[in-house]
Design a protein around this motif. Structure first.
Motif, PDB file in Angstrom:
ATOM      1  N   GLU A  45       1.199  -1.126   0.039  1.00 16.69           N
ATOM      2  CA  GLU A  45      -0.449  -0.328  -0.029  1.00 16.69           C
ATOM      3  C   GLU A  45       0.574   1.484  -0.157  1.00 16.69           C
ATOM      4  O   GLU A  45       0.606   1.972  -0.523  1.00 16.69           O
ATOM      5  CB  GLU A  45      -1.213   0.288   1.029  1.00 16.69           C
ATOM      6  CG  GLU A  45      -2.511   1.392   1.229  1.00 16.69           C
ATOM      7  CD  GLU A  45      -2.995   1.477   2.595  1.00 16.69           C
ATOM      8  OE1 GLU A  45      -3.156   1.760   2.178  1.00 16.69           O
ATOM      9  OE2 GLU A  45      -2.594   0.290   3.552  1.00 16.69           O
ATOM     10  N   GLU A  46       1.967   1.227   0.856  1.00 13.95           N
ATOM     11  CA  GLU A  46       2.980   2.277   0.526  1.00 13.95           C
ATOM     12  C   GLU A  46       3.558   2.790  -0.567  1.00 13.95           C
ATOM     13  O   GLU A  46       3.462   3.895  -1.129  1.00 13.95           O
ATOM     14  CB  GLU A  46       3.924   1.912   1.926  1.00 13.95           C
ATOM     15  CG  GLU A  46       3.420   2.231   3.438  1.00 13.95           C
ATOM     16  CD  GLU A  46       2.863   3.935   3.818  1.00 13.95           C
ATOM     17  OE1 GLU A  46       3.567   4.486   3.672  1.00 13.95           O
ATOM     18  OE2 GLU A  46       2.084   3.896   4.560  1.00 13.95           O
ATOM     19  N   VAL A  47       3.811   2.064  -1.181  1.00  9.91           N
ATOM     20  CA  VAL A  47       4.929   1.939  -2.586  1.00  9.91           C
ATOM     21  C   VAL A  47       4.264   2.191  -4.191  1.00  9.91           C
ATOM     22  O   VAL A  47       4.294   2.278  -4.847  1.00  9.91           O
ATOM     23  CB  VAL A  47       5.910   0.752  -2.873  1.00  9.91           C
ATOM     24  CG1 VAL A  47       7.123   0.656  -1.097  1.00  9.91           C
ATOM     25  CG2 VAL A  47       4.765  -0.979  -2.865  1.00  9.91           C
ATOM     26  N   LEU A  79       8.073  -9.379  -1.775  1.00 10.83           N
ATOM     27  CA  LEU A  79       7.394  -8.376  -2.777  1.00 10.83           C
ATOM     28  C   LEU A  79       8.292  -7.387  -3.832  1.00 10.83           C
ATOM     29  O   LEU A  79       9.546  -7.045  -2.995  1.00 10.83           O
ATOM     30  CB  LEU A  79       6.784  -7.492  -1.967  1.00 10.83           C
ATOM     31  CG  LEU A  79       5.961  -5.944  -2.882  1.00 10.83           C
ATOM     32  CD1 LEU A  79       4.981  -6.061  -3.558  1.00 10.83           C
ATOM     33  CD2 LEU A  79       5.578  -4.730  -1.571  1.00 10.83           C
ATOM     34  N   ILE A  80       7.972  -7.676  -5.003  1.00  8.33           N
ATOM     35  CA  ILE A  80       9.005  -7.056  -5.867  1.00  8.33           C
ATOM     36  C   ILE A  80       8.692  -5.601  -6.955  1.00  8.33           C
ATOM     37  O   ILE A  80       8.187  -5.402  -6.868  1.00  8.33           O
ATOM     38  CB  ILE A  80       9.461  -8.111  -7.123  1.00  8.33           C
ATOM     39  CG1 ILE A  80      10.376  -9.536  -6.097  1.00  8.33           C
ATOM     40  CG2 ILE A  80      10.672  -7.416  -7.796  1.00  8.33           C
ATOM     41  CD1 ILE A  80      10.577 -10.195  -7.590  1.00  8.33           C
ATOM     42  N   CYS A  81       9.330  -4.322  -7.160  1.00  6.42           N
ATOM     43  CA  CYS A  81       8.713  -3.239  -7.333  1.00  6.42           C
ATOM     44  C   CYS A  81       9.649  -2.964  -7.982  1.00  6.42           C
ATOM     45  O   CYS A  81      11.378  -3.060  -8.267  1.00  6.42           O
ATOM     46  CB  CYS A  81       9.028  -2.775  -5.806  1.00  6.42           C
ATOM     47  SG  CYS A  81       7.597  -2.712  -4.941  1.00  6.42           S
ATOM     48  N   GLU A  82       9.180  -2.559  -9.467  1.00  7.12           N
ATOM     49  CA  GLU A  82      10.054  -2.287 -10.282  1.00  7.12           C
ATOM     50  C   GLU A  82       9.908  -0.543 -10.355  1.00  7.12           C
ATOM     51  O   GLU A  82       8.726  -0.162 -11.271  1.00  7.12           O
ATOM     52  CB  GLU A  82       9.771  -2.846 -11.639  1.00  7.12           C
ATOM     53  CG  GLU A  82      10.263  -4.577 -11.594  1.00  7.12           C
ATOM     54  CD  GLU A  82       9.840  -4.578 -13.044  1.00  7.12           C
ATOM     55  OE1 GLU A  82       9.765  -4.641 -14.095  1.00  7.12           O
ATOM     56  OE2 GLU A  82      10.098  -6.216 -12.705  1.00  7.12           O
ATOM     57  N   LYS A  83      11.208  -0.066 -11.084  1.00  8.68           N
ATOM     58  CA  LYS A  83      11.074   1.594 -11.378  1.00  8.68           C
ATOM     59  C   LYS A  83      12.240   1.984 -12.540  1.00  8.68           C
ATOM     60  O   LYS A  83      13.412   1.703 -12.192  1.00  8.68           O
ATOM     61  CB  LYS A  83      11.612   2.275  -9.375  1.00  8.68           C
ATOM     62  CG  LYS A  83      11.121   3.571  -9.828  1.00  8.68           C
ATOM     63  CD  LYS A  83      10.552   4.385  -8.973  1.00  8.68           C
ATOM     64  CE  LYS A  83      10.039   5.817  -9.055  1.00  8.68           C
ATOM     65  NZ  LYS A  83       9.852   6.556  -7.563  1.00  8.68           N
ATOM     66  N   THR A 133      13.383   4.931  -0.338  1.00 14.90           N
ATOM     67  CA  THR A 133      14.004   5.351  -1.328  1.00 14.90           C
ATOM     68  C   THR A 133      13.562   5.534  -2.109  1.00 14.90           C
ATOM     69  O   THR A 133      13.551   5.798  -4.155  1.00 14.90           O
ATOM     70  CB  THR A 133      14.986   4.244  -2.004  1.00 14.90           C
ATOM     71  OG1 THR A 133      15.847   4.661  -0.304  1.00 14.90           O
ATOM     72  CG2 THR A 133      15.944   4.490  -2.713  1.00 14.90           C
ATOM     73  N   LEU A 134      12.033   4.357  -2.327  1.00 14.17           N
ATOM     74  CA  LEU A 134      11.641   4.075  -3.892  1.00 14.17           C
ATOM     75  C   LEU A 134      10.572   5.550  -4.497  1.00 14.17           C
ATOM     76  O   LEU A 134      10.086   5.396  -5.792  1.00 14.17           O
ATOM     77  CB  LEU A 134      10.688   2.693  -3.736  1.00 14.17           C
ATOM     78  CG  LEU A 134      11.568   1.355  -3.888  1.00 14.17           C
ATOM     79  CD1 LEU A 134      10.288   0.219  -3.365  1.00 14.17           C
ATOM     80  CD2 LEU A 134      11.728   1.493  -5.049  1.00 14.17           C
TER      81      LEU A 134
END
Length: 341
Positions: free
Chosen positions: A25-27, A42-46, A181-182
């Motif tokens: 929810e935060e990212v 949980l993997i996040c791409e940017k 950081t994200l």
């Protein structure tokens, strides 16, 4: 506040569902894509189509906890630890058990009933139990079940001179650094991995590193800090308030010298205080990451945590903020070509 949300969420090793939902929810507003692998990371791409080195930032979601393994006829619960927990710090501590967060307290034979010999020895796990106020075994099993996990109930609070206390700063402080950081923009492909099961053997980090194939990986961690009275200098590991700690040598890793010197030079360029982690005990997810495929260059950046793996832990909020600053500066310099893997 982010640290409060993260530290108070439930997430012992293998049971990271609640903390993963909080982080997701935060990212979500700040990343291009997020998904969960088969183990639960949980993997996040940017910015993955940008030029520059593929950088993976890792922080593990799981915390040390307890698992219910037996119920006595009188309704008391026997348990075993999930992760490294010193049984000497457990007696009388309140816990929450299972998805319903049933309240309990860790008990033991009172000192009035102990023999003189018993009083000279620390309590072992087999002498401890969790009391949920059940009248018998059936009553207890109506509220909890075997395999349920328990976590400590300590609430986040800011105390003293810009410090904070909570449970699970290992590694919710690293998760908070990664979330913050994200939220920022960097001119390189960035992957955030909120991993599972670090406390029971760095189990989530290897598979996600194998999947993402980063050029550079950095583990963001809460690390041991023993800078209290009478602690010898060589046994302190880190000092709270002296800045983020860079790993030189731990139980799984000898730091890549070039990358360590690069991180130190960035800290000095941006006037960010830092220190070196000075004992080899323990490890972090980079211990698993760096051995994947052909090997992955990188290192570990840690926030010093007093009383780590205990029900109540303590950090300096200055260390936390300076860790965010250092990670941001490193990514900025990597985007400029300041280091070649």
């Amino acid at each position: 506040m982010l640290l409060k949300k993260l530290t108070e969420a439930m997430g012992p090793s293998g049971f990271e569902d609640e903390i993963r939902n909080v982080i997701r929810e935060e990212v979500t507003p700040y990343v291009d894509k997020h998904y969960t692998d088969v183990l639960g990371t949980l993997i996040c791409e940017k910015g993955v189509n940008k030029n520059g080195p593929r950088v993976m930032l890792d922080a593990h979601m799981d915390e040390v906890g307890l698992m219910i393994v037996h119920v006595e006829e009188n309704g008391l619960l026997r348990f075993r630890p999930l992760g490294g927990i010193d049984p000497r710090v457990l007696v009388s501590k309140p816990v929450q058990i299972g998805p319903q967060k049933r309240f309990g307290v860790i008990g033991a034979k009172p000192i009035h009933l102990q023999s003189p010999e018993e009083r000279t020895k620390p309590l072992s796990l087999k002498q401890l139990y969790i009391d949920i106020g059940a009248k018998d075994k059936d009553d207890a099993l109506s509220a909890v079940k075997l395999g349920d996990v328990a976590m400590f109930t300590t609430k986040y609070e800011e105390i003293g001179d810009h410090c904070a206390k909570a449970k699970s700063f290992d590694d919710r402080v690293g998760c908070a650094v990664l979330v913050e950081t994200l939220k920022a923009q960097f001119d390189l492909p960035l992957y955030g991995a909120f991993t599972v099961q670090e406390e029971i053997g760095l189990r989530g980090a290897g598979p996600v590193a194998y999947r993402l194939q980063p050029d550079i990986a950095i583990a963001l961690e809460g690390t041991v800090c023993f800078d209290v009275a009478d602690a010898p200098g060589h046994g302190q590991s880190t000092i709270m308030g002296k800045g983020p700690a860079l790993t030189v040598h731990d139980g799984q890793t000898i730091a890549n010298r070039r990358f360590l010197e690069f991180m130190m030079s960035v800290a000095e360029k941006y006037s960010i205080p830092y220190q070196l982690r000075r004992v080899k005990g323990g490890s972090n997810d980079y211990g698993a990451i760096h051995k994947v495929r052909e090997g992955i260059i990188g290192g570990g950046i840690s926030v010093p945590v007093r009383y780590i793996h205990a029900p109540t832990q303590l950090i300096s909020l200055d260390d936390y903020q300076n860790t965010i600053r250092l990670v941001s500066a490193i990514l900025t310099e990597l985007a400029k070509g300041g280091f070649t893997a």
